[in-house]
Motif scaffolding. Structure first.
Motif, mmCIF file in Angstrom:
data_model
loop_
_atom_site.group_PDB
_atom_site.id
_atom_site.type_symbol
_atom_site.label_atom_id
_atom_site.label_comp_id
_atom_site.label_asym_id
_atom_site.label_seq_id
_atom_site.Cartn_x
_atom_site.Cartn_y
_atom_site.Cartn_z
ATOM 1 N N VAL A 1 -4.729 2.484 -5.917
ATOM 2 C CA VAL A 1 -4.968 1.413 -4.949
ATOM 3 C C VAL A 1 -4.252 1.832 -3.677
ATOM 4 C CG1 VAL A 1 -4.703 -1.035 -4.446
ATOM 5 C CG2 VAL A 1 -4.763 -0.265 -6.817
ATOM 6 N N ARG A 2 -4.970 1.756 -2.563
ATOM 7 C CA ARG A 2 -4.329 2.066 -1.278
ATOM 8 C C ARG A 2 -4.079 0.771 -0.534
ATOM 9 N NH1 ARG A 2 -8.572 5.366 1.269
ATOM 10 N NH2 ARG A 2 -9.772 4.608 -0.506
ATOM 11 N N ARG A 3 -2.822 0.523 -0.181
ATOM 12 C CA ARG A 3 -2.514 -0.646 0.644
ATOM 13 C C ARG A 3 -2.347 -0.169 2.076
ATOM 14 N NH1 ARG A 3 2.951 -4.055 1.136
ATOM 15 N NH2 ARG A 3 3.220 -2.452 2.720
ATOM 16 N N ILE A 4 -3.265 -0.590 2.932
ATOM 17 C CA ILE A 4 -3.248 -0.126 4.322
ATOM 18 C C ILE A 4 -2.746 -1.260 5.201
ATOM 19 C CG2 ILE A 4 -4.656 0.796 6.210
ATOM 20 C CD1 ILE A 4 -6.702 1.510 3.801
ATOM 21 N N ASP A 5 -1.678 -0.991 5.938
ATOM 22 C CA ASP A 5 -1.161 -1.970 6.890
ATOM 23 C C ASP A 5 -1.930 -1.749 8.192
ATOM 24 O OD1 ASP A 5 0.281 -3.270 8.875
ATOM 25 O OD2 ASP A 5 2.175 -3.060 7.775
ATOM 26 N N THR B 1 0.260 -0.979 11.549
ATOM 27 C CA THR B 1 0.988 0.283 11.688
ATOM 28 C C THR B 1 0.155 1.478 11.224
ATOM 29 O OG1 THR B 1 1.895 0.086 9.469
ATOM 30 C CG2 THR B 1 3.193 -0.892 11.255
ATOM 31 N N GLY B 2 -0.892 1.192 10.480
ATOM 32 C CA GLY B 2 -1.718 2.278 9.942
ATOM 33 C C GLY B 2 -1.095 2.911 8.702
ATOM 34 N N GLU B 3 0.056 2.393 8.285
ATOM 35 C CA GLU B 3 0.735 2.953 7.111
ATOM 36 C C GLU B 3 -0.104 2.764 5.850
ATOM 37 O OE1 GLU B 3 5.483 2.879 6.766
ATOM 38 O OE2 GLU B 3 4.554 0.942 7.173
ATOM 39 N N VAL B 4 -0.143 3.815 5.049
ATOM 40 C CA VAL B 4 -0.897 3.718 3.788
ATOM 41 C C VAL B 4 0.056 3.972 2.630
ATOM 42 C CG1 VAL B 4 -2.816 4.643 2.436
ATOM 43 C CG2 VAL B 4 -2.967 4.619 4.936
ATOM 44 N N HIS B 5 0.094 3.043 1.692
ATOM 45 C CA HIS B 5 0.898 3.218 0.479
ATOM 46 C C HIS B 5 -0.041 3.293 -0.715
ATOM 47 C CE1 HIS B 5 4.831 2.536 2.304
ATOM 48 N NE2 HIS B 5 4.220 1.646 3.075
ATOM 49 N N ARG B 6 0.258 4.227 -1.595
ATOM 50 C CA ARG B 6 -0.576 4.360 -2.800
ATOM 51 C C ARG B 6 0.185 3.864 -4.018
ATOM 52 N NH1 ARG B 6 -2.397 8.124 0.525
ATOM 53 N NH2 ARG B 6 -4.636 8.549 0.536
ATOM 54 N N VAL B 7 -0.517 3.094 -4.814
ATOM 55 C CA VAL B 7 0.057 2.550 -6.042
ATOM 56 C C VAL B 7 -0.956 2.802 -7.142
ATOM 57 C CG1 VAL B 7 0.688 0.363 -7.171
ATOM 58 C CG2 VAL B 7 1.294 0.732 -4.793
ATOM 59 N N ARG B 8 -0.462 2.958 -8.375
ATOM 60 C CA ARG B 8 -1.415 3.104 -9.479
ATOM 61 C C ARG B 8 -1.405 1.832 -10.315
ATOM 62 N NH1 ARG B 8 -1.066 9.029 -12.060
ATOM 63 N NH2 ARG B 8 0.788 8.123 -13.006
ATOM 64 N N VAL B 9 -2.574 1.414 -10.710
ATOM 65 C CA VAL B 9 -2.693 0.198 -11.509
ATOM 66 C C VAL B 9 -3.595 0.477 -12.706
ATOM 67 C CG1 VAL B 9 -4.626 -0.733 -10.136
ATOM 68 C CG2 VAL B 9 -3.175 -2.304 -11.385
ATOM 69 N N SER B 10 -3.231 -0.137 -13.821
ATOM 70 C CA SER B 10 -4.074 0.059 -15.011
ATOM 71 C C SER B 10 -4.194 -1.240 -15.793
ATOM 72 C CB SER B 10 -3.476 1.146 -15.909
ATOM 73 O OG SER B 10 -2.201 0.738 -16.355
ATOM 74 N N LEU C 1 4.131 3.864 -10.065
ATOM 75 C CA LEU C 1 4.462 4.446 -8.750
ATOM 76 C C LEU C 1 4.503 3.370 -7.654
ATOM 77 C CD1 LEU C 1 2.085 7.571 -8.821
ATOM 78 C CD2 LEU C 1 4.486 7.471 -9.489
ATOM 79 N N SER C 2 5.046 2.225 -7.982
ATOM 80 C CA SER C 2 5.036 1.148 -6.990
ATOM 81 C C SER C 2 6.438 0.715 -6.594
ATOM 82 C CB SER C 2 4.285 -0.061 -7.555
ATOM 83 O OG SER C 2 5.027 -0.624 -8.615
ATOM 84 N N SER C 3 7.464 1.429 -7.080
ATOM 85 C CA SER C 3 8.833 0.958 -6.839
ATOM 86 C C SER C 3 9.215 1.006 -5.362
ATOM 87 C CB SER C 3 9.818 1.772 -7.675
ATOM 88 O OG SER C 3 9.618 3.139 -7.426
ATOM 89 N N HIS C 4 8.505 1.814 -4.561
ATOM 90 C CA HIS C 4 8.848 1.915 -3.139
ATOM 91 C C HIS C 4 8.351 0.702 -2.355
ATOM 92 C CE1 HIS C 4 4.775 3.378 -3.590
ATOM 93 N NE2 HIS C 4 4.583 3.317 -2.282
ATOM 94 N N LEU C 5 7.538 -0.154 -2.974
ATOM 95 C CA LEU C 5 6.993 -1.318 -2.250
ATOM 96 C C LEU C 5 7.649 -2.605 -2.712
ATOM 97 C CD1 LEU C 5 3.138 -0.718 -2.110
ATOM 98 C CD2 LEU C 5 4.741 -0.686 -0.223
ATOM 99 N N GLU C 6 7.995 -3.438 -1.732
ATOM 100 C CA GLU C 6 8.562 -4.735 -2.083
ATOM 101 C C GLU C 6 7.460 -5.589 -2.718
ATOM 102 O OE1 GLU C 6 10.822 -8.544 -0.058
ATOM 103 O OE2 GLU C 6 9.961 -7.020 1.245
#
Lengths: 485, 209
Positions: free
Chosen positions: A25-29, A32-41, A217-222
């Motif tokens: 899953v890509r969370r795009i702000d 800022t254009g910042e893209v964070h990737r998280v995995r979900v199952s 892989l989501s620990s970097h996101l609040e």
């Protein structure tokens, strides 16, 4: 008037097709254009316990939608003092022609706005990949579709247990298929333990299905701690399970006070109190499912007009002390060693204690208050707020014995009650007046219960050195009060 | 309760001074009320632009159903409730203000539904006044901590009594704020009510303790 840099508040959640393995899953702000990737199952293997030989693809879409809502709500935070954040969710599905229908899309967004306070926009793309393995495995033998069965949500909480226990006793010929998400390991374990205990008491009448959603892989996101979409996600998955079992109804067992969840004081505004199992949320999920599957579907709470103590009546009659103590109600369970996991001072723990006391069932649950080391913070905060609400209910129910006057006073203080009655009385199969009367009775019972247990319960919140003595005294006092009823 | 509730532990910074003044009990009731109204007015200037706008739209909606019998009809009242929600949901303002204007509108609708007397030519005044009251209660009156003892050792009961004493002044001030805002269609010139001049008592001994 466009205020507060709207662009800064927008996110796009872009989902890869949800597969058996974790998907990106890509969370795009947008600002800022910042893209964070998280995995979900999602582990949906338990859906093999179904009756249809072929897995309906629209139900697979319901599951994917639930995962997308859960993920998007957890990864974005709404500040109530700011304008709504806008979430755009892009999700590949098997039936974009159904999900992109404007009526359905509008219903979905309105329901999520009501529950989360965020503005949702959905874009459903056609899924090109084959479905998950569960979709591609036809059943060799299906269970008997004619069995008298009820599908209900299973949280591992006291309401779920009390409701189920009552239903099991009231309908001896009926079977119950329970659905839990169990995404949290502790919850998963507890759901199972309580289920096994019940299964021992009611052999061959219970089945349990769990479909956990997990992040990686989501620990970097609040994360959003107050994920207000949780109830909808749970209900969508439960509805999918109910459909797969051949039913068009999902049951949710929640006491009316908790379900309606009125503000304690006027300082509690909007989503300060969740709408997870609110009657309007249940109605909304039912309507959404109806649109999705093209058949009438309902989500029902048979205990809407019961207090928690009333729900526990059957458990109390059979003195199921150990069974009830296996459940958990706490809103913020503690993980400190040598401390009980349930705090005993959040609103859910307090309502649990109140219900135990009022139903005369011995409470063997260990709480931090009064059994552990109380925290430095004010442990009376929730109790005082709940008592303020009880006082307001008492004042507004008192002026007259005429129900019309009582309703007028009650709805003047809590105008949201009118919406509940106006919008859901048909769903409850009763008239508007009957529903008003039922709600008046509910709140009257709640106030009466508090009148009996308040002195002894308050005692637990006085800081004393010998807390065990406090508990003992309070139990004795409660008993006396109830015997004099 | 399901999924946890948020309970506000403290009074917001904005109203701390008013709270202390009330607890200290040095100022006269009218002066306390003026201090509170002055803060409320400043708060409204920052946050009530959209609620003012919405109160007009909701008032227009209700005015179309002017007959009192229409509100006594439960189906019609339910429809109005839905229409109010739709109008509010479309607004681009913080959720908290949306919820407060929703509470205010539903309270007015409830009054109409039960045959309450109201100036049907000016629903906006009733709605916006109620909004200001909801805001006052949500941000100040019902956010005062429920502690037994407050600043300066004042008991909770005594503090509530002092607050009750402010009510006539607050009602008048809120009415005046709402009238001015609606007349100007903005919140720029919210003025405090004219202060009542105290008569000078020539016999009063100013040096007495």
């Amino acid at each position: 008037m466009k205020s507060l840099n709207r662009q800064q508040l927008e996110y796009c959640l872009h989902f890869d097709p949800l597969q058996d393995n974790p998907s990106i899953v890509r969370r795009i702000d947008r600002a800022t254009g910042e893209v964070h990737r998280v995995r979900v199952s999602i582990d949906d293997h338990d859906f093999k316990h179904r009756i249809q030989q072929v897995f309906p693809s629209v139900i697979a879409d319901v599951i994917d939608l639930a995962v997308a809502i859960h993920t998007s709500d957890r990864l974005t935070i709404q500040d109530p003092q700011q304008p709504q954040i806008q979430l755009k969710v892009v999700l590949p599905v098997r039936h974009p022609e159904i999900l992109n229908k404007s009526t359905l899309n509008q219903q979905l967004c309105q329901l999520l706005y009501w529950a989360t306070g965020k503005q949702w926009v959905f874009e459903f793309e056609r899924r090109r990949q084959p479905g998950r393995s569960i979709e591609n495995q036809p059943l060799l033998c299906s269970s008997n579709p004619d069995v008298d069965e009820e599908v209900s949500l299973w949280s591992g909480g006291l309401d779920a247990l009390a409701g189920l226990y009552d239903r099991l006793k009231q309908s001896p010929a009926k079977s119950f298929a329970l659905f839990g998400s169990g995404s949290n390991d502790n919850t998963h374990r507890r759901q199972q333990e309580v289920f096994y205990s019940l299964q021992h008491l009611f052999p061959n009448r219970l089945a349990l299905c769990r479909i956990p959603i997990r992040f990686d892989l989501s620990s970097h996101l609040e994360k959003n701690r107050f994920s207000r979409a949780r109830g909808i996600v749970f209900m969508l998955l439960g509805s999918a399970y109910s459909y797969l079992r051949g039913h068009r109804v999902l049951h949710v067992y929640e006491n009316g006070i908790g379900a309606i969840n009125l503000p304690y004081r006027k300082s509690a505004v909007g989503l300060d109190h969740s709408r997870s199992v609110h009657p309007e949320t249940l109605l909304g999920v039912g309507l959404l499912m109806t649109e999705l599957i093209g058949e009438n579907f309902k989500v029902r709470n048979p205990f809407l007009f019961h207090t928690k103590a009333e729900m526990m009546k059957s458990l109390a009659e059979d003195a199921r002390i150990e069974l009830a103590s296996q459940t958990s109600s706490c809103d913020s369970p503690h993980r400190k060693p040598q401390q009980p996991p349930q705090c005993g001072y959040c609103s859910s723990c307090i309502l649990r204690k109140q219900a135990y006391a009022a139903s005369q069932l011995e409470d063997k649950t260990e709480y931090i208050v009064p059994h552990g080391n109380p925290p430095v913070e004010d442990i009376r905060l929730y109790l005082e707020n709940m008592l303020a609400q009880v006082a307001a209910l008492r004042v507004h129910l008192k002026p007259s014995n005429q129900r019309a006057d009582q309703w007028r006073a009650l709805s003047q203080r809590f105008p949201e009650l009118n919406d509940i009655v106006d919008r859901t009385h048909t769903e409850e199969n009763i008239t508007l007046l009957e529903m008003r009367h039922q709600l008046i009775r509910l709140f009257q019972s709640y106030v009466s219960e508090w009148d009996l247990v308040m002195p002894s319960l308050s005692e637990q919140f006085e800081r004393k050195d010998n807390s065990s003595v406090v508990v003992h005294t309070s139990q004795v006092t409660i008993r006396k009060g109830l015997l004099n009823r | 309760m399901p999924d946890g509730d948020m309970v506000h532990r403290h009074l917001g910074h904005f109203y701390q001074k008013t709270y202390k003044i009330l607890c200290e009990g040095v100022l006269a009731t009218e002066d306390c009320a003026r201090d509170l109204l002055s803060r409320l007015g400043r708060d409204l200037k920052q946050t009530a632009k959209w609620p003012l706008h919405l109160s007009k739209k909701i008032s227009d909606l209700l005015s179309q159903k002017i007959g009192p019998l229409e509100f006594a009809n439960n189906d019609e009242a339910a429809r109005s409730g839905h229409q109010i929600d739709d109008l509010i949901n479309l607004a681009d303002c913080p959720n908290r203000e949306k919820e407060l204007i929703s509470r205010a509108s539903k309270t007015v609708l409830n009054e109409l539904r039960h045959g309450g007397e109201m100036d049907t030519c000016n629903f906006q005044l009733a709605i916006f006044k109620q909004y200001i009251r909801e805001k006052y209660e949500a941000d100040f009156k019902e956010r005062i901590p429920l502690s037994r003892e407050h600043h300066n050792g004042v008991s909770h009961g005594e503090l509530m009594r002092r607050l009750e004493a402010l009510e006539p002044y607050l009602n008048f001030g809120i009415h005046q704020f709402a009238q001015t805002a609606i007349k100007n269609q903005n919140l720029d010139n919210l003025r405090l009510p004219r202060q009542v001049r105290r008569e000078i008592n020539l016999d009063e001994d100013l040096l007495a303790g």
